[in-house]
Design a protein around this motif. Sequence first.
Motif, short mmCIF file in Angstrom:
data_model
loop_
_atom_site.label_atom_id
_atom_site.label_comp_id
_atom_site.label_asym_id
_atom_site.label_seq_id
_atom_site.Cartn_x
_atom_site.Cartn_y
_atom_site.Cartn_z
N LYS A 1 0.83 -1.25 -0.19
CA LYS A 1 -0.09 -0.05 0.06
C LYS A 1 0.90 1.43 0.08
N GLU A 2 1.79 1.29 0.89
CA GLU A 2 2.61 2.44 1.05
C GLU A 2 3.65 2.94 -0.25
N GLU A 3 4.15 1.56 -0.74
CA GLU A 3 4.68 1.87 -2.07
C GLU A 3 4.06 2.45 -3.30
N LEU A 4 2.86 1.70 -3.35
CA LEU A 4 1.93 2.23 -4.51
C LEU A 4 1.38 3.70 -4.34
N GLU A 5 1.26 4.08 -3.03
CA GLU A 5 0.60 5.11 -2.73
C GLU A 5 1.82 6.43 -2.94
N VAL B 1 -4.82 2.91 -3.31
CA VAL B 1 -4.75 1.69 -2.96
C VAL B 1 -6.11 1.35 -2.14
N LEU B 2 -6.65 0.26 -2.70
CA LEU B 2 -7.70 -0.60 -1.77
C LEU B 2 -7.16 -2.06 -1.28
N THR B 3 -7.50 -2.37 -0.13
CA THR B 3 -6.80 -3.52 0.44
C THR B 3 -7.83 -4.36 0.99
#
Length: 272
Positions: free
Chosen positions: A21-25, A31-33
Amino acid sequence: MSEKARILCVEDEDMLLQDLKEELEDENYEVLTAKDGQAALAILKEEKPDLIISDMMMPKLDGPGLLTHLRQNRPSLNDVPFIFLTAKATRDDLVAGKRLGVDDYLTKPVDYDLLLATVEASLGQVTRVKKQNQMKFRRIYNAIQKQRATTEDLKVSFVAQNPASVQPILNALKDLGCAVSIITENQLVKKSFSVGESDILFIVYSKVVHYYLKYVTEDISKDWKGLSVLLAPPKLSQEQRESIRDAGISNMIEYPYPPIEVFKLLMRKMKA
């Protein structure tokens, strides 16, 4: 991409899910999880992401199970790239995944540079395909307009209780500038509708539509010279097909109603 792409990450390891999530944001993705396939399905009932990254081995519903469900039951998500994230990547696993319809693989431990490059490439491919389809739609639409005696935009009506079921077609027609209107099944039952100004009428098949199909076609045949098309579910029975033909509707496109097939049908009719 000019708009922020939305990515669904499905992973049962809390720390890895947070890292993804953090890398993509950090790269400006939304980001949905979800922690397993069942949780992902709940999200997908309400949201349509631009890309899905899923672990293969998870409790409740694993990655292959999630992908199989989506490919069999959610054709509206067929254009969403699906990437497996796994520590298990034997040749047999890769072959099985490809047969299920997975678009790519990433292995654990995650190489985040490779992850971001894979995400960018997958989203870029989707964008290219959409642009190609838009160009096809535009060429067909222009050809249709040349066959018509007026320069006004095409007027298209849909008999559909749930417009979401035909959203790809609605979007394609609206993007081209068509005037699109919806006739609900309630209007059909109450006979409180008119297609007199429409050039094309799409009818989404349902039990209500099946029952009132004779009324609709009789009403159309009186003073309407447009084109009617039934949007049918897959695997109609012979009895249902005969009923549709008896009602006078010979044009039919089966679910999931590919927009390009809709435009091809319209083009053939305009040429005829």
